[in-house]
Each structure stands twice: as C-alpha cells, then as structure tokens.
Design a protein around this motif. Structure first.
Motif, PDB file in Angstrom:
ATOM      1  N   THR A   1      55.773  26.299 -46.233  1.00 27.87           N
ATOM      2  CA  THR A   1      55.874  24.934 -47.229  1.00 27.87           C
ATOM      3  C   THR A   1      56.448  23.896 -46.774  1.00 27.87           C
ATOM      4  O   THR A   1      56.173  22.715 -46.711  1.00 27.87           O
ATOM      5  CB  THR A   1      56.485  25.608 -48.641  1.00 27.87           C
ATOM      6  N   ALA A   2      57.762  24.164 -46.072  1.00 28.88           N
ATOM      7  CA  ALA A   2      58.459  23.173 -45.566  1.00 28.88           C
ATOM      8  C   ALA A   2      57.724  22.287 -44.312  1.00 28.88           C
ATOM      9  O   ALA A   2      57.826  21.054 -44.354  1.00 28.88           O
ATOM     10  CB  ALA A   2      59.847  23.453 -45.132  1.00 28.88           C
TER      11      ALA A   2
ATOM     12  N   LYS B   1      56.602   5.171 -53.181  1.00 23.45           N
ATOM     13  CA  LYS B   1      58.053   4.843 -53.491  1.00 23.45           C
ATOM     14  C   LYS B   1      58.110   4.569 -54.997  1.00 23.45           C
ATOM     15  O   LYS B   1      57.367   3.979 -55.750  1.00 23.45           O
ATOM     16  CB  LYS B   1      58.353   3.656 -52.572  1.00 23.45           C
ATOM     17  N   ALA B   2      59.461   5.029 -55.469  1.00 26.38           N
ATOM     18  CA  ALA B   2      59.755   4.692 -56.505  1.00 26.38           C
ATOM     19  C   ALA B   2      59.607   3.185 -57.064  1.00 26.38           C
ATOM     20  O   ALA B   2      59.334   2.718 -58.190  1.00 26.38           O
ATOM     21  CB  ALA B   2      61.467   4.947 -56.957  1.00 26.38           C
ATOM     22  N   SER B   3      59.981   2.142 -55.972  1.00 21.28           N
ATOM     23  CA  SER B   3      59.616   0.676 -56.230  1.00 21.28           C
ATOM     24  C   SER B   3      58.198   0.441 -56.509  1.00 21.28           C
ATOM     25  O   SER B   3      57.887  -0.556 -57.204  1.00 21.28           O
ATOM     26  CB  SER B   3      59.643  -0.133 -54.901  1.00 21.28           C
ATOM     27  N   MET B   4      57.250   1.179 -56.302  1.00 19.39           N
ATOM     28  CA  MET B   4      55.848   1.071 -56.573  1.00 19.39           C
ATOM     29  C   MET B   4      55.639   1.141 -58.079  1.00 19.39           C
ATOM     30  O   MET B   4      55.012   0.429 -58.806  1.00 19.39           O
ATOM     31  CB  MET B   4      54.821   1.918 -55.732  1.00 19.39           C
TER      32      MET B   4
ATOM     33  N   LEU C   1      56.376  18.601 -54.740  1.00 23.49           N
ATOM     34  CA  LEU C   1      56.871  19.055 -53.350  1.00 23.49           C
ATOM     35  C   LEU C   1      56.681  17.943 -52.692  1.00 23.49           C
ATOM     36  O   LEU C   1      57.452  17.748 -51.513  1.00 23.49           O
ATOM     37  CB  LEU C   1      56.023  20.176 -52.830  1.00 23.49           C
ATOM     38  N   LEU C   2      55.811  17.139 -52.740  1.00 21.15           N
ATOM     39  CA  LEU C   2      55.376  15.983 -51.810  1.00 21.15           C
ATOM     40  C   LEU C   2      56.105  14.646 -52.297  1.00 21.15           C
ATOM     41  O   LEU C   2      55.534  13.645 -51.716  1.00 21.15           O
ATOM     42  CB  LEU C   2      53.762  15.853 -51.763  1.00 21.15           C
ATOM     43  N   ALA C   3      56.864  14.753 -53.131  1.00 18.75           N
ATOM     44  CA  ALA C   3      57.628  13.405 -53.529  1.00 18.75           C
ATOM     45  C   ALA C   3      58.273  12.644 -52.660  1.00 18.75           C
ATOM     46  O   ALA C   3      58.347  11.368 -52.505  1.00 18.75           O
ATOM     47  CB  ALA C   3      58.510  13.596 -54.684  1.00 18.75           C
ATOM     48  N   ASN C   4      58.561  13.407 -51.396  1.00 17.36           N
ATOM     49  CA  ASN C   4      59.395  12.753 -50.531  1.00 17.36           C
ATOM     50  C   ASN C   4      58.795  12.598 -49.133  1.00 17.36           C
ATOM     51  O   ASN C   4      59.690  12.233 -47.922  1.00 17.36           O
ATOM     52  CB  ASN C   4      60.978  13.256 -50.296  1.00 17.36           C
ATOM     53  N   ASN C   5      57.335  12.652 -49.264  1.00 16.06           N
ATOM     54  CA  ASN C   5      57.024  12.513 -47.881  1.00 16.06           C
ATOM     55  C   ASN C   5      56.360  11.066 -47.250  1.00 16.06           C
ATOM     56  O   ASN C   5      55.787  10.853 -46.376  1.00 16.06           O
ATOM     57  CB  ASN C   5      55.515  13.312 -48.031  1.00 16.06           C
TER      58      ASN C   5
ATOM     59  N   SER D   1      51.875  15.945 -43.243  1.00 18.51           N
ATOM     60  CA  SER D   1      50.998  14.803 -43.340  1.00 18.51           C
ATOM     61  C   SER D   1      51.092  14.203 -44.871  1.00 18.51           C
ATOM     62  O   SER D   1      51.369  15.190 -45.838  1.00 18.51           O
ATOM     63  CB  SER D   1      49.440  15.257 -43.254  1.00 18.51           C
ATOM     64  N   GLN D   2      50.967  12.905 -44.908  1.00 16.90           N
ATOM     65  CA  GLN D   2      51.003  12.322 -46.420  1.00 16.90           C
ATOM     66  C   GLN D   2      49.886  12.565 -46.958  1.00 16.90           C
ATOM     67  O   GLN D   2      49.556  12.586 -48.229  1.00 16.90           O
ATOM     68  CB  GLN D   2      51.245  10.810 -46.268  1.00 16.90           C
ATOM     69  N   ASP D   3      48.744  12.785 -46.243  1.00 16.30           N
ATOM     70  CA  ASP D   3      47.475  13.097 -47.011  1.00 16.30           C
ATOM     71  C   ASP D   3      47.180  14.511 -47.040  1.00 16.30           C
ATOM     72  O   ASP D   3      46.517  15.159 -46.561  1.00 16.30           O
ATOM     73  CB  ASP D   3      46.098  12.507 -46.080  1.00 16.30           C
ATOM     74  N   MET D   4      47.841  15.086 -48.095  1.00  9.57           N
ATOM     75  CA  MET D   4      47.971  16.382 -48.241  1.00  9.57           C
ATOM     76  C   MET D   4      48.228  16.426 -49.740  1.00  9.57           C
ATOM     77  O   MET D   4      48.967  15.972 -50.518  1.00  9.57           O
ATOM     78  CB  MET D   4      48.919  17.092 -47.342  1.00  9.57           C
ATOM     79  N   ASP D   5      47.598  17.590 -50.343  1.00  8.77           N
ATOM     80  CA  ASP D   5      47.793  18.229 -51.632  1.00  8.77           C
ATOM     81  C   ASP D   5      47.912  19.795 -51.497  1.00  8.77           C
ATOM     82  O   ASP D   5      46.838  20.369 -50.935  1.00  8.77           O
ATOM     83  CB  ASP D   5      46.578  17.805 -52.665  1.00  8.77           C
ATOM     84  N   ILE D   6      49.127  20.297 -52.077  1.00  9.15           N
ATOM     85  CA  ILE D   6      49.069  21.665 -51.686  1.00  9.15           C
ATOM     86  C   ILE D   6      49.713  22.237 -53.445  1.00  9.15           C
ATOM     87  O   ILE D   6      50.183  21.613 -54.001  1.00  9.15           O
ATOM     88  CB  ILE D   6      50.240  21.976 -50.831  1.00  9.15           C
ATOM     89  N   ARG D   7      49.385  23.429 -53.590  1.00  8.99           N
ATOM     90  CA  ARG D   7      49.814  24.338 -54.693  1.00  8.99           C
ATOM     91  C   ARG D   7      50.201  25.516 -54.200  1.00  8.99           C
ATOM     92  O   ARG D   7      49.645  26.386 -53.297  1.00  8.99           O
ATOM     93  CB  ARG D   7      48.712  24.438 -55.809  1.00  8.99           C
TER      94      ARG D   7
END
Length: 455
Positions: free
Chosen positions: A116-117, A439-442, A431-435, A123-129
């Motif tokens: 998982t790590a 950004k929170a600014s968005m 899981l992908l919040a920090n990839n 990649s940013q272009d990923m979605d995992i469960r």
C-alpha cells in the motif's frame, strides 16, 4: 489434486459487475486481439499504417528459414472425469516465481501495508481500495499518463512464506508489465533496506577503495545527453589515496550523422521558413478530425479512449486549436457528457484531461462556464464512484475559481459548499490525500468563490 485456494475474491467495483472473473495473472497472460481489452489503442488511421508496416516486415526477404507451424493437441478426458474449470478468482494460488512472489519473514498484513505504501507513492493518477479482512488491494492506475490498468493484488499465507500476485482485470498488457515490475522492485527494495543499511555500517573502515572520488562521465554526441555519476566514500585522513579525483570521459559519436547536420546547417533561410510553416500546419487540427472524434465518442466506441488521447496530445502540442475544439459545439457537449456519465473511468478521465487543457485559456474558460454550464456539471462529479474522478473535479473547480463571479443562485451555492466540504473531509482521511494531486488551498479557492455568490 490441487489444494483449496487461499486467494481471496475481488472487491466489487460498480463498473466491473458482470465480469469479475475475467482477469489475467501477472505478465504471463496472452495478449488477445481484442481492442476492448486495452485502455488505449492507436486511432484507426494509425492502426492501418502500423498493420501495413507489420505485414511488410513479415514478408521481408530477411527470413531465410521456412516458418515452422506447431500444432497443439488437447488431451482427451472422459466426461465422467472432467471437472468444471474454476473461475480465475478461485483458482489455486500459484506457487512459482513468475506468477506470484514470495516474501520471507513477513505476515500478509505486513505485506499489505508495504505494498500500500508503494502504491500511494507510485502515481498521482491512481485510485485504490483495500480489503484488510481479505488482504486484497484493488484499483486503477494510469501508466505513462494514458494507459489505464485495472488491477487486483492478492496476498496470502503459504507454508512459512507470504505470497502476493497481481491480476489484470483490464488494460494494456505491456503497461501492466511495467507497473508490476515497478511496484515489485520498489517493494523488495524497501523490505531489504534496513538489512542493506546494517551491512553497510558493518563494512571495514580500511576498505582499499575508501577515499576515492570517482566521476564517470558519458557523453552521447547525438542527443547531447550528459550522465553524471558521483560516488563518494569517507576515508581516514591518513589514507594514501585520500583526495584523489579520477575522471573517466567517453565520447560516443557513432550515432551522430554529420552529413545530416551539415545539410541542415547549409539550407537556405527560405527553406527553413517553409519547413516551419509546414510543421505549424501539421500541428493544426481539421474539422474532419474533430468530426471523427465526436462520432466515436458519441457512439461510445471501442476507440473512445484512443481518440481522447489523440485530441489531448494535439491540444498540448498546440493550444491554439482549443478555439477549433470549442467551435465544434456537438464535440464539446459530448466531451462534457462523457466526463459526467460514461461508466468507463478511462473515458471519464480522458474527457476531464481535455477540459483541463482547454481551461488554460481564460477566454475558453468563460465560454465553457457560461455556454456549457461546466461548473454545474463538475459539481455532480463529486459523487462519482471513483475518488480519482472526484479529485479531477475539485482541481478543475479550483481552476474555474480564478474567473469572474459564478452565476449561480444563493441556495445552490450553499448546497454546493456543503457537498465540497463533505468530500474534503473524505479526501483528508483517504490513502491518497498526500500524493500531491490535490492541495488544501484548492478547496479554499472554491469556498472563497462560493462566498462571493452568497453575498
């Protein structure tokens, strides 16, 4: 007789229902001649040219030996002894080093955490469960920006080892091979990193090579690509070789075509201008090409993702064709509808990539918002089943927030703000919040624009 499998079944994705068992294990699967099994195939015009080239190559006189045809015969089995084939998800767990990989000294839970790590940082272009109860990871990843692969990773215990395998539900086989090789390599590097560090620390301080500063420089004159490798090791002050600098320089000019270089330099200026004009014309896009893209997308054809790739690449190369695209009203409506309603995540993402590229032009942004209601459509994507598509929606909404005041009603603005806040809370826990994709600014930019509407 094969033992009962420990490989867990897959997690249900909304757009995968009905074909859960159509998977391919690792890189050993045979690539079938079915365009639907690949997320990106070349547009038809390119396919025809490639096919002709392939035929010409096959008929080349370079084949001096006759071709041998091998016929495989299937062993006959009596009907009473025959057993129904088990679906792929329930097949016995493979035990060879090609289809699955053994991990020593780790539990399935530890392997799940390690993989998982690796995926989160891949990649940013990923979605995992994750399904921690079954030690299963399911997701979709886009390799080299375009090649979408839906995958499942199974992890299980076998004897004193933990094994894992990657199954390809859909997507390009070569892209899957690259993806598997990347994550496998990174995973095993991470698991042995501590052992390597300990071994390095135990190395003798009086190693003969200690103290050398070695620089290896390779110069490729064709591409003018400099590759510099610097290796440094600590040395005792009294080491005889301390402070030495050794430089190795190699020049590879075998692939440099000097005749072509001189020919280009000797061309008249008029010829160079004509070539530039021809290149500019080639970068433009014709109405026929736009019609072809619209026809494929509107019919949801098998080449939809390939046509989106073609259009996105052309738009990146020459942003000026954005005006041609937005002038094709039916195509713009089809692209927006594809992003909103298409069940294929690869098609939806491809449409959003084009919309993002179009929004690089402020005038086009204003047109998309006012004439095509892009803002209202993007808000609906915050309920999409894939978090990756929801992320694209937030990023594009933040881009639209740089424009003038949104023309929406106050009540709608409040409901939209609540919807965005709900997704932000979900995103922060993901899981992908920090990839780095969002950004929170968005989110802050979106809230600020909605606040203007509430005034």
């Amino acid at each position: 007789m094969a033992a009962e499998s420990n490989v867990p079944s897959n997690i249900a994705w909304e757009d995968d229902k009905g074909n859960k068992d159509e998977v391919s294990r690792g890189v050993t699967a045979v690539l079938q001649a079915n365009p639907a099994s690949h997320s990106f195939a070349a547009p038809q015009s390119m396919q025809k040219q490639a096919a002709q080239t392939s035929v010409n190559s096959f008929n080349s006189k370079s084949y001096k030996q006759p071709l041998q045809i091998i016929t495989l015969e299937v062993d006959e089995v009596s009907s009473k002894d025959a057993k129904p084939a088990a679906p792929a998800s329930m097949a016995p767990a493979p035990t060879n080093d090609i289809q699955s990989y053994a991990v020593k000294g780790q539990t399935p839970e530890q392997v799940l955490s390690g993989l998982t790590a690796v995926l989160v940082n891949y990649s940013q272009d990923m979605d995992i469960r994750l399904d921690k109860s079954k030690n299963v990871i399911e997701g979709v990843v886009f390799i080299e920006n375009y090649y979408g692969v839906k995958f499942r990773i199974n992890i299980w215990k076998q004897d004193d080892l933990t094994r894992f395998e990657l199954l390809r539900n859909s997507g390009d086989a070569l892209a899957t091979s690259k993806f598997l090789g990347d994550i496998k390599t990174k995973f095993f590097i991470d698991t042995s990193e501590q052992n390597d560090a300990n071994a390095a620390a135990a190395a003798a301080p009086d190693t003969p090579t200690a103290g050398y500063n070695m620089v290896s420089l390779s110069l490729d004159a064709n591409s003018l690509d400099l590759k510099l490798l610097f290796v440094s090791a600590a040395a005792a002050p009294d080491t005889p070789t301390a402070g030495y600098n050794m430089v190795s320089l190699s020049l590879d000019a075998n692939s440099l075509d000097l005749k072509l270089l001189f020919r280009q330099l000797s061309k008249p200026a008029a010829d160079l201008v004509d070539e530039k004009a021809a290149a500019d014309e080639a970068e433009n896009i014709s109405a026929k090409e736009l019609d072809d893209v619209h026809e494929v997308l509107s019919s949801n054809g098998q080449e939809s993702v390939s046509e989106l790739q073609f259009l996105h690449e052309r738009l990146k190369e020459n942003g000026a064709i954005g005006k041609n695209i937005v002038s094709h009203e039916q195509l713009v409506k089809t692209i927006i509808a594809g992003a909103m309603k298409n069940q294929d995540v690869c098609v939806a993402r491809g449409c959003l990539l084009i919309l993002e590229q179009l929004c690089e032009d402020d005038k086009i942004v204003l047109l998309l918002v006012e004439q095509y209601a892009l803002f209202e459509n993007l808000v609906t994507l915050l309920r999409h089943s894939y978090a990756l598509i929801r992320n694209y929606s937030v990023r594009l909404l933040a881009r639209l927030s740089t424009q003038n005041k949104w023309n929406i009603k106050k009540d709608n603005a409040q409901s939209i703000e609540q919807l965005v806040k709900e997704y932000q809370s979900e995103w922060q826990k993901s899981l992908l919040a920090n990839n780095g994709f969002l950004k929170a600014s968005m989110f802050d930019d979106i809230y600020a624009k909605l606040a203007e509407t509430n005034q």
